[in-house]
Write a protein that holds these residues in place. Structure first.
Motif, PDB file in Angstrom:
ATOM      1  N   HIS A  80       0.831  -1.208   0.000  1.00  0.00           N
ATOM      2  CA  HIS A  80       0.000   0.000   0.000  1.00  0.00           C
ATOM      3  C   HIS A  80       0.865   1.259   0.000  1.00  0.00           C
ATOM      4  O   HIS A  80       0.601   2.202  -0.764  1.00  0.00           O
ATOM      5  CB  HIS A  80      -0.922   0.022   1.229  1.00  0.00           C
ATOM      6  CG  HIS A  80      -1.968  -1.033   1.243  1.00  0.00           C
ATOM      7  ND1 HIS A  80      -1.726  -2.299   1.741  1.00  0.00           N
ATOM      8  CD2 HIS A  80      -3.257  -1.029   0.825  1.00  0.00           C
ATOM      9  CE1 HIS A  80      -2.836  -3.016   1.634  1.00  0.00           C
ATOM     10  NE2 HIS A  80      -3.777  -2.279   1.084  1.00  0.00           N
ATOM     11  N   VAL A  81       1.876   1.279   0.839  1.00  0.00           N
ATOM     12  CA  VAL A  81       2.775   2.425   0.919  1.00  0.00           C
ATOM     13  C   VAL A  81       3.651   2.500  -0.327  1.00  0.00           C
ATOM     14  O   VAL A  81       3.847   3.573  -0.913  1.00  0.00           O
ATOM     15  CB  VAL A  81       3.645   2.340   2.186  1.00  0.00           C
ATOM     16  CG1 VAL A  81       4.721   3.435   2.202  1.00  0.00           C
ATOM     17  CG2 VAL A  81       2.775   2.437   3.432  1.00  0.00           C
ATOM     18  N   PHE A  82       4.187   1.353  -0.739  1.00  0.00           N
ATOM     19  CA  PHE A  82       5.138   1.291  -1.846  1.00  0.00           C
ATOM     20  C   PHE A  82       4.544   1.865  -3.126  1.00  0.00           C
ATOM     21  O   PHE A  82       5.197   2.631  -3.836  1.00  0.00           O
ATOM     22  CB  PHE A  82       5.557  -0.168  -2.049  1.00  0.00           C
ATOM     23  CG  PHE A  82       6.678  -0.369  -3.018  1.00  0.00           C
ATOM     24  CD1 PHE A  82       7.922   0.200  -2.791  1.00  0.00           C
ATOM     25  CD2 PHE A  82       6.506  -1.161  -4.149  1.00  0.00           C
ATOM     26  CE1 PHE A  82       8.973  -0.007  -3.685  1.00  0.00           C
ATOM     27  CE2 PHE A  82       7.540  -1.373  -5.038  1.00  0.00           C
ATOM     28  CZ  PHE A  82       8.782  -0.791  -4.812  1.00  0.00           C
ATOM     29  N   MET A  83       3.283   1.526  -3.426  1.00  0.00           N
ATOM     30  CA  MET A  83       2.667   1.981  -4.679  1.00  0.00           C
ATOM     31  C   MET A  83       1.717   3.167  -4.489  1.00  0.00           C
ATOM     32  O   MET A  83       1.010   3.543  -5.406  1.00  0.00           O
ATOM     33  CB  MET A  83       1.932   0.827  -5.362  1.00  0.00           C
ATOM     34  CG  MET A  83       0.735   0.271  -4.624  1.00  0.00           C
ATOM     35  SD  MET A  83      -0.039  -1.134  -5.487  1.00  0.00           S
ATOM     36  CE  MET A  83      -0.825  -0.318  -6.886  1.00  0.00           C
ATOM     37  N   ARG A  84       1.684   3.713  -3.286  1.00  0.00           N
ATOM     38  CA  ARG A  84       0.840   4.878  -2.971  1.00  0.00           C
ATOM     39  C   ARG A  84      -0.626   4.592  -3.277  1.00  0.00           C
ATOM     40  O   ARG A  84      -1.302   5.386  -3.928  1.00  0.00           O
ATOM     41  CB  ARG A  84       1.324   6.133  -3.717  1.00  0.00           C
ATOM     42  CG  ARG A  84       2.681   6.640  -3.275  1.00  0.00           C
ATOM     43  CD  ARG A  84       3.017   8.000  -3.849  1.00  0.00           C
ATOM     44  NE  ARG A  84       2.134   9.037  -3.286  1.00  0.00           N
ATOM     45  CZ  ARG A  84       1.236   9.703  -3.986  1.00  0.00           C
ATOM     46  NH1 ARG A  84       1.053   9.454  -5.270  1.00  0.00           N
ATOM     47  NH2 ARG A  84       0.493  10.634  -3.413  1.00  0.00           N
ATOM     48  N   TRP A  85      -1.091   3.459  -2.818  1.00  0.00           N
ATOM     49  CA  TRP A  85      -2.508   3.082  -2.964  1.00  0.00           C
ATOM     50  C   TRP A  85      -3.036   2.765  -1.566  1.00  0.00           C
ATOM     51  O   TRP A  85      -2.831   1.667  -1.040  1.00  0.00           O
ATOM     52  CB  TRP A  85      -2.661   1.875  -3.878  1.00  0.00           C
ATOM     53  CG  TRP A  85      -4.092   1.463  -4.054  1.00  0.00           C
ATOM     54  CD1 TRP A  85      -4.726   0.424  -3.436  1.00  0.00           C
ATOM     55  CD2 TRP A  85      -5.082   2.078  -4.894  1.00  0.00           C
ATOM     56  NE1 TRP A  85      -6.042   0.344  -3.834  1.00  0.00           N
ATOM     57  CE2 TRP A  85      -6.292   1.360  -4.736  1.00  0.00           C
ATOM     58  CE3 TRP A  85      -5.063   3.167  -5.755  1.00  0.00           C
ATOM     59  CZ2 TRP A  85      -7.461   1.697  -5.401  1.00  0.00           C
ATOM     60  CZ3 TRP A  85      -6.226   3.506  -6.434  1.00  0.00           C
ATOM     61  CH2 TRP A  85      -7.402   2.782  -6.254  1.00  0.00           C
TER      62      TRP A  85
END
Length: 375
Positions: A80-85
Protein backbone atom coordinates in the motif's frame (compact mmCIF):
# COMPACT_ATOMS: atom_id res chain seq x y z
CA UNK A 1 -7.56 -3.27 12.97
CA UNK A 2 -10.80 -3.42 10.99
CA UNK A 3 -11.92 -7.05 10.68
CA UNK A 4 -12.63 -8.30 7.18
CA UNK A 5 -16.34 -8.73 6.46
CA UNK A 6 -18.73 -9.05 3.55
CA UNK A 7 -22.29 -7.76 3.80
CA UNK A 8 -25.07 -8.55 1.34
CA UNK A 9 -27.24 -5.47 0.90
CA UNK A 10 -29.68 -6.42 -1.86
CA UNK A 11 -30.55 -9.06 -4.44
CA UNK A 12 -32.24 -8.85 -7.82
CA UNK A 13 -32.74 -12.40 -8.99
CA UNK A 14 -29.34 -14.04 -8.54
CA UNK A 15 -27.53 -10.70 -8.88
CA UNK A 16 -26.08 -9.51 -5.57
CA UNK A 17 -25.32 -6.05 -4.19
CA UNK A 18 -22.83 -6.06 -1.36
CA UNK A 19 -20.11 -4.29 0.57
CA UNK A 20 -16.66 -5.48 1.61
CA UNK A 21 -15.05 -4.12 4.76
CA UNK A 22 -11.25 -4.31 4.82
CA UNK A 23 -8.46 -2.75 6.86
CA UNK A 24 -7.99 -0.23 4.04
CA UNK A 25 -11.57 0.82 3.43
CA UNK A 26 -14.84 -0.41 2.00
CA UNK A 27 -15.47 -1.84 -1.44
CA UNK A 28 -18.91 -1.62 -3.01
CA UNK A 29 -19.81 -4.75 -4.97
CA UNK A 30 -20.17 -5.88 -7.69
CA UNK A 31 -16.72 -4.40 -8.25
CA UNK A 32 -14.11 -4.39 -10.99
CA UNK A 33 -10.43 -4.35 -10.00
CA UNK A 34 -7.92 -2.63 -12.27
CA UNK A 35 -4.89 -4.88 -12.63
CA UNK A 36 -1.71 -3.51 -11.04
CA UNK A 37 0.50 -6.51 -11.78
CA UNK A 38 3.86 -5.04 -10.79
CA UNK A 39 2.64 -2.51 -8.25
CA UNK A 40 1.19 -0.15 -10.84
CA UNK A 41 -1.87 0.07 -13.05
CA UNK A 42 -0.06 0.54 -16.35
CA UNK A 43 -0.12 4.06 -17.81
CA UNK A 44 -2.02 5.58 -14.86
CA UNK A 45 -1.23 7.58 -11.74
CA UNK A 46 -2.65 6.00 -8.56
CA UNK A 47 -4.72 9.09 -7.78
CA UNK A 48 -6.29 8.93 -11.26
CA UNK A 49 -7.18 5.27 -10.72
CA UNK A 50 -8.92 6.31 -7.50
CA UNK A 51 -10.67 9.18 -9.29
CA UNK A 52 -12.39 6.67 -11.60
CA UNK A 53 -14.14 5.20 -8.56
CA UNK A 54 -11.95 2.11 -8.20
CA UNK A 55 -11.76 0.98 -4.57
CA UNK A 56 -9.53 -2.08 -4.99
CA UNK A 57 -6.66 -3.03 -7.29
CA UNK A 58 -4.87 -6.31 -7.93
CA UNK A 59 -1.18 -7.10 -7.43
CA UNK A 60 0.71 -10.17 -8.64
CA UNK A 61 2.72 -12.50 -6.42
CA UNK A 62 4.86 -13.98 -9.19
CA UNK A 63 6.11 -10.67 -10.56
CA UNK A 64 6.53 -8.92 -7.21
CA UNK A 65 8.40 -11.85 -5.64
CA UNK A 66 10.97 -11.64 -8.44
CA UNK A 67 11.22 -7.87 -8.60
CA UNK A 68 11.56 -5.93 -6.31
CA UNK A 69 10.96 -8.98 -3.96
CA UNK A 70 8.33 -9.23 -1.26
CA UNK A 71 10.94 -8.78 1.46
CA UNK A 72 11.99 -5.42 0.02
CA UNK A 73 8.39 -4.25 -0.28
CA UNK A 74 7.82 -5.25 3.37
CA UNK A 75 10.90 -3.30 4.51
CA UNK A 76 9.58 -0.26 2.66
CA UNK A 77 6.24 -0.34 4.44
CA UNK A 78 4.20 -2.83 2.45
CA UNK A 79 2.55 -2.67 -0.96
CA UNK A 80 0.00 0.00 0.00
CA UNK A 81 2.78 2.43 0.92
CA UNK A 82 5.14 1.29 -1.85
CA UNK A 83 2.67 1.98 -4.68
CA UNK A 84 0.84 4.88 -2.97
CA UNK A 85 -2.51 3.08 -2.96
CA UNK A 86 -4.17 3.52 0.45
CA UNK A 87 -7.28 1.57 -0.54
CA UNK A 88 -7.85 -2.18 -0.67
CA UNK A 89 -5.40 -4.49 -2.47
CA UNK A 90 -6.04 -8.06 -3.62
CA UNK A 91 -3.14 -10.30 -4.60
CA UNK A 92 -3.29 -13.44 -6.69
CA UNK A 93 -1.27 -16.47 -5.70
CA UNK A 94 1.11 -16.76 -8.65
CA UNK A 95 -0.53 -19.97 -9.82
CA UNK A 96 -1.73 -18.61 -13.16
CA UNK A 97 1.69 -17.19 -14.08
CA UNK A 98 3.36 -20.45 -13.14
CA UNK A 99 0.93 -22.25 -15.49
CA UNK A 100 2.08 -20.01 -18.32
CA UNK A 101 5.71 -20.99 -17.66
CA UNK A 102 5.24 -24.66 -18.59
CA UNK A 103 8.65 -24.78 -20.29
CA UNK A 104 10.37 -23.31 -17.22
CA UNK A 105 8.70 -25.19 -14.38
CA UNK A 106 8.62 -28.52 -12.54
CA UNK A 107 5.47 -29.34 -10.57
CA UNK A 108 5.34 -31.70 -7.58
CA UNK A 109 3.08 -32.24 -4.56
CA UNK A 110 5.28 -29.82 -2.63
CA UNK A 111 4.87 -26.93 -5.08
CA UNK A 112 6.36 -25.55 -8.27
CA UNK A 113 10.06 -25.11 -8.98
CA UNK A 114 10.64 -22.67 -11.80
CA UNK A 115 13.21 -20.46 -13.47
CA UNK A 116 12.65 -16.72 -13.58
CA UNK A 117 11.72 -15.35 -16.99
CA UNK A 118 13.90 -12.34 -16.10
CA UNK A 119 17.30 -13.89 -15.42
CA UNK A 120 16.87 -17.66 -15.25
CA UNK A 121 17.32 -17.78 -11.45
CA UNK A 122 15.68 -20.73 -9.71
CA UNK A 123 12.77 -20.35 -7.31
CA UNK A 124 10.32 -22.56 -5.43
CA UNK A 125 6.71 -21.53 -4.93
CA UNK A 126 4.63 -23.58 -2.51
CA UNK A 127 1.23 -22.93 -0.90
CA UNK A 128 3.01 -21.79 2.25
CA UNK A 129 5.47 -19.54 0.43
CA UNK A 130 2.73 -17.94 -1.68
CA UNK A 131 0.79 -17.00 1.47
CA UNK A 132 3.98 -15.76 3.14
CA UNK A 133 4.70 -13.50 0.16
CA UNK A 134 1.18 -12.10 0.25
CA UNK A 135 1.60 -11.47 3.97
CA UNK A 136 4.85 -9.58 3.35
CA UNK A 137 3.13 -7.49 0.69
CA UNK A 138 0.35 -6.79 3.19
CA UNK A 139 -2.55 -7.36 0.81
CA UNK A 140 -6.07 -7.26 2.22
CA UNK A 141 -7.48 -10.13 0.14
CA UNK A 142 -5.20 -13.05 -0.64
CA UNK A 143 -5.52 -16.18 -2.78
CA UNK A 144 -4.67 -19.77 -2.03
CA UNK A 145 -1.94 -21.28 -4.21
CA UNK A 146 -3.53 -23.42 -6.91
CA UNK A 147 -2.76 -25.13 -10.18
CA UNK A 148 -4.58 -23.63 -13.13
CA UNK A 149 -4.77 -26.33 -15.83
CA UNK A 150 -4.66 -24.92 -19.33
CA UNK A 151 -7.66 -25.85 -21.48
CA UNK A 152 -8.32 -27.91 -23.48
CA UNK A 153 -7.10 -30.78 -21.31
CA UNK A 154 -8.09 -34.38 -20.63
CA UNK A 155 -10.50 -35.12 -17.82
CA UNK A 156 -7.72 -36.96 -16.01
CA UNK A 157 -5.44 -33.93 -16.14
CA UNK A 158 -8.21 -31.57 -15.02
CA UNK A 159 -9.11 -33.85 -12.09
CA UNK A 160 -5.46 -34.21 -11.05
CA UNK A 161 -5.05 -30.41 -10.98
CA UNK A 162 -8.33 -29.90 -9.12
CA UNK A 163 -7.46 -32.39 -6.37
CA UNK A 164 -3.95 -30.98 -6.03
CA UNK A 165 -5.45 -27.49 -5.66
CA UNK A 166 -7.74 -28.77 -2.88
CA UNK A 167 -4.77 -30.16 -0.97
CA UNK A 168 -2.92 -26.91 -1.53
CA UNK A 169 -5.99 -25.02 -0.27
CA UNK A 170 -5.71 -26.76 3.10
CA UNK A 171 -2.01 -25.93 3.32
CA UNK A 172 -2.59 -22.32 2.27
CA UNK A 173 -5.27 -21.89 4.93
CA UNK A 174 -3.12 -23.42 7.64
CA UNK A 175 -0.21 -21.06 6.88
CA UNK A 176 -2.52 -18.04 6.60
CA UNK A 177 -3.80 -18.68 10.12
CA UNK A 178 -0.28 -19.32 11.46
CA UNK A 179 0.75 -15.89 10.14
CA UNK A 180 -2.22 -14.24 11.88
CA UNK A 181 -4.02 -13.18 8.73
CA UNK A 182 -7.52 -13.09 10.29
CA UNK A 183 -6.27 -11.04 13.26
CA UNK A 184 -4.78 -8.51 10.80
CA UNK A 185 -8.15 -8.05 9.12
CA UNK A 186 -7.02 -9.95 6.03
CA UNK A 187 -8.96 -12.48 3.97
CA UNK A 188 -7.96 -15.65 2.15
CA UNK A 189 -9.93 -17.06 -0.76
CA UNK A 190 -10.21 -20.67 -1.80
CA UNK A 191 -10.14 -21.14 -5.58
CA UNK A 192 -12.59 -23.43 -7.37
CA UNK A 193 -10.93 -25.44 -10.13
CA UNK A 194 -12.13 -28.22 -12.41
CA UNK A 195 -11.74 -26.86 -15.92
CA UNK A 196 -14.84 -27.29 -18.06
CA UNK A 197 -15.97 -30.42 -16.23
CA UNK A 198 -19.14 -29.51 -14.33
CA UNK A 199 -18.99 -32.50 -11.97
CA UNK A 200 -15.41 -31.67 -10.95
CA UNK A 201 -16.31 -28.01 -10.50
CA UNK A 202 -19.18 -28.90 -8.17
CA UNK A 203 -16.95 -31.24 -6.16
CA UNK A 204 -14.23 -28.59 -5.89
CA UNK A 205 -16.73 -25.98 -4.70
CA UNK A 206 -18.29 -28.34 -2.16
CA UNK A 207 -14.92 -29.31 -0.68
CA UNK A 208 -13.76 -25.68 -0.46
CA UNK A 209 -17.05 -24.66 1.15
CA UNK A 210 -16.17 -26.95 4.07
CA UNK A 211 -13.00 -24.92 4.70
CA UNK A 212 -13.14 -21.63 6.63
CA UNK A 213 -12.26 -19.22 3.84
CA UNK A 214 -13.42 -15.59 3.97
CA UNK A 215 -14.35 -15.73 0.28
CA UNK A 216 -14.26 -17.96 -2.78
CA UNK A 217 -12.84 -17.45 -6.25
CA UNK A 218 -13.62 -19.15 -9.52
CA UNK A 219 -10.35 -19.83 -11.33
CA UNK A 220 -9.32 -21.53 -14.54
CA UNK A 221 -11.83 -19.70 -16.74
CA UNK A 222 -11.39 -16.90 -19.29
CA UNK A 223 -8.52 -18.95 -20.73
CA UNK A 224 -9.95 -19.35 -24.21
CA UNK A 225 -13.11 -21.37 -23.60
CA UNK A 226 -16.39 -20.15 -25.16
CA UNK A 227 -18.46 -17.78 -23.05
CA UNK A 228 -21.27 -20.36 -22.91
CA UNK A 229 -18.93 -22.81 -21.17
CA UNK A 230 -17.89 -20.21 -18.59
CA UNK A 231 -21.49 -19.30 -17.84
CA UNK A 232 -22.51 -22.95 -17.56
CA UNK A 233 -19.75 -23.49 -15.00
CA UNK A 234 -21.03 -20.51 -12.99
CA UNK A 235 -24.64 -21.73 -13.20
CA UNK A 236 -23.73 -25.04 -11.59
CA UNK A 237 -20.93 -23.95 -9.25
CA UNK A 238 -22.20 -20.82 -7.50
CA UNK A 239 -25.20 -22.47 -5.79
CA UNK A 240 -22.75 -24.81 -4.03
CA UNK A 241 -20.72 -21.99 -2.46
CA UNK A 242 -21.75 -20.30 0.81
CA UNK A 243 -24.28 -17.60 -0.02
CA UNK A 244 -23.00 -15.20 2.66
CA UNK A 245 -19.41 -15.20 1.34
CA UNK A 246 -17.88 -13.06 -1.38
CA UNK A 247 -17.43 -14.59 -4.88
CA UNK A 248 -14.67 -13.47 -7.26
CA UNK A 249 -14.41 -14.54 -10.92
CA UNK A 250 -10.73 -14.36 -11.78
CA UNK A 251 -9.48 -12.79 -15.01
CA UNK A 252 -12.89 -11.75 -16.41
CA UNK A 253 -13.39 -9.87 -18.58
CA UNK A 254 -15.40 -8.16 -21.27
CA UNK A 255 -18.31 -5.91 -20.26
CA UNK A 256 -20.69 -8.59 -21.57
CA UNK A 257 -18.95 -11.27 -19.47
CA UNK A 258 -19.25 -9.06 -16.41
CA UNK A 259 -22.97 -8.37 -16.78
CA UNK A 260 -23.78 -12.03 -17.45
CA UNK A 261 -21.65 -13.16 -14.51
CA UNK A 262 -23.27 -10.64 -12.16
CA UNK A 263 -26.61 -12.06 -13.27
CA UNK A 264 -25.43 -15.40 -11.86
CA UNK A 265 -24.15 -14.05 -8.53
CA UNK A 266 -20.52 -12.95 -8.98
CA UNK A 267 -19.34 -10.04 -6.80
CA UNK A 268 -15.87 -9.14 -8.06
CA UNK A 269 -13.83 -9.15 -11.29
CA UNK A 270 -10.40 -8.30 -12.63
CA UNK A 271 -9.00 -8.25 -16.15
CA UNK A 272 -6.12 -6.68 -18.07
CA UNK A 273 -8.48 -5.95 -20.96
CA UNK A 274 -9.26 -2.24 -20.31
CA UNK A 275 -5.63 -1.29 -19.69
CA UNK A 276 -4.22 -3.42 -22.51
CA UNK A 277 -6.85 -2.14 -24.94
CA UNK A 278 -6.05 1.44 -24.00
CA UNK A 279 -2.36 0.95 -24.78
CA UNK A 280 -3.35 -0.38 -28.21
CA UNK A 281 -5.73 2.39 -29.23
CA UNK A 282 -9.09 0.86 -28.29
CA UNK A 283 -11.58 2.83 -26.21
CA UNK A 284 -14.56 1.41 -24.32
CA UNK A 285 -17.55 3.77 -24.22
CA UNK A 286 -21.27 3.57 -23.49
CA UNK A 287 -21.76 3.66 -27.28
CA UNK A 288 -19.57 0.61 -27.83
CA UNK A 289 -15.87 0.11 -28.61
CA UNK A 290 -14.02 2.75 -30.64
CA UNK A 291 -10.78 1.96 -32.47
CA UNK A 292 -8.81 5.20 -32.45
CA UNK A 293 -6.35 3.80 -34.99
CA UNK A 294 -9.09 4.07 -37.61
CA UNK A 295 -8.47 6.90 -40.10
CA UNK A 296 -12.09 8.05 -39.90
CA UNK A 297 -11.28 9.70 -36.55
CA UNK A 298 -8.50 11.89 -37.95
CA UNK A 299 -10.78 14.90 -38.50
CA UNK A 300 -13.34 14.25 -35.76
CA UNK A 301 -13.45 17.09 -33.18
CA UNK A 302 -15.91 15.24 -30.92
CA UNK A 303 -14.74 13.72 -27.63
CA UNK A 304 -15.27 10.05 -26.82
CA UNK A 305 -18.21 10.94 -24.56
CA UNK A 306 -19.20 14.55 -23.84
CA UNK A 307 -21.25 13.46 -20.80
CA UNK A 308 -18.52 11.41 -19.13
CA UNK A 309 -17.12 12.47 -15.77
CA UNK A 310 -13.69 11.30 -16.95
CA UNK A 311 -11.55 14.13 -18.41
CA UNK A 312 -9.91 11.72 -20.87
CA UNK A 313 -13.29 10.89 -22.40
CA UNK A 314 -14.79 14.37 -22.13
CA UNK A 315 -12.03 16.90 -22.85
CA UNK A 316 -9.95 15.47 -25.72
CA UNK A 317 -11.06 15.15 -29.33
CA UNK A 318 -11.09 11.85 -31.16
CA UNK A 319 -8.85 13.50 -33.73
CA UNK A 320 -6.23 14.27 -31.08
CA UNK A 321 -6.47 10.78 -29.57
CA UNK A 322 -6.08 9.32 -33.09
CA UNK A 323 -2.98 11.49 -33.60
CA UNK A 324 -1.44 10.35 -30.30
CA UNK A 325 -2.00 6.69 -31.08
CA UNK A 326 -0.70 6.94 -34.65
CA UNK A 327 2.45 8.74 -33.51
CA UNK A 328 3.06 6.35 -30.62
CA UNK A 329 2.95 9.08 -27.99
CA UNK A 330 2.72 7.81 -24.40
CA UNK A 331 -0.08 10.26 -23.66
CA UNK A 332 -2.36 8.36 -26.02
CA UNK A 333 -2.02 5.16 -23.98
CA UNK A 334 -2.46 7.11 -20.76
CA UNK A 335 -5.65 8.86 -21.85
CA UNK A 336 -7.30 5.77 -23.36
CA UNK A 337 -6.42 3.66 -20.32
CA UNK A 338 -7.93 6.33 -18.09
CA UNK A 339 -11.05 6.35 -20.26
CA UNK A 340 -11.33 2.56 -20.19
CA UNK A 341 -10.93 2.17 -16.45
CA UNK A 342 -13.49 4.96 -16.00
CA UNK A 343 -15.91 3.17 -18.32
CA UNK A 344 -15.57 -0.08 -16.38
CA UNK A 345 -16.14 1.71 -13.08
CA UNK A 346 -19.18 3.50 -14.50
CA UNK A 347 -20.53 0.14 -15.67
CA UNK A 348 -20.13 -1.26 -12.15
CA UNK A 349 -21.88 1.78 -10.63
CA UNK A 350 -24.76 1.30 -13.08
CA UNK A 351 -24.96 -2.40 -12.18
CA UNK A 352 -25.01 -1.66 -8.45
CA UNK A 353 -27.68 1.01 -8.87
CA UNK A 354 -29.82 -1.34 -10.96
CA UNK A 355 -29.62 -4.12 -8.36
CA UNK A 356 -30.54 -1.64 -5.63
CA UNK A 357 -33.53 -0.47 -7.67
CA UNK A 358 -34.60 -3.96 -8.75
CA UNK A 359 -34.06 -3.11 -12.43
CA UNK A 360 -31.02 -5.25 -13.20
CA UNK A 361 -32.80 -7.28 -15.89
CA UNK A 362 -33.72 -4.07 -17.72
CA UNK A 363 -30.07 -2.97 -17.64
CA UNK A 364 -29.00 -6.41 -18.83
CA UNK A 365 -31.41 -6.23 -21.78
CA UNK A 366 -30.23 -2.72 -22.65
CA UNK A 367 -26.59 -3.85 -22.65
CA UNK A 368 -27.43 -6.93 -24.73
CA UNK A 369 -29.05 -4.69 -27.35
CA UNK A 370 -26.01 -2.42 -27.45
CA UNK A 371 -23.58 -5.30 -27.92
CA UNK A 372 -25.79 -6.95 -30.55
CA UNK A 373 -25.85 -3.68 -32.50
CA UNK A 374 -22.07 -3.33 -32.26
CA UNK A 375 -21.37 -6.93 -33.30
Amino acid sequence: MTPFAFQLLARDGAARRGRLFTAHGTVETPAFMPVGTQGTVKAMFPEDVAQTGAEVVLGNVYHLMLRPTAERVARLGGLHVFMRWPKTILTDSGGFQVMSLAALRSLTEEGVAFRSHLDGSRHMLTPERSVEIQGLLGSDIQMQFDECVRLPASREEIERGMRLSLRWAERSRRRFEELGGPAKGQALHGIVQGGDDIRLRIESAAELARMPFEGYSIGGLAVGEPQAVMLAVLDETLPVLPQEKQRYLMGVGTPHDIVESVARGIDMFDCVMPTRAGRHGLAYTRFGKINLKNAKHADDPAPLDPESDCPAARDYSRAYLHHLIKTGEALGAMLLTWNNISYYQRLMRDIRAAIDAGTFEALRAEMDALWAKAA
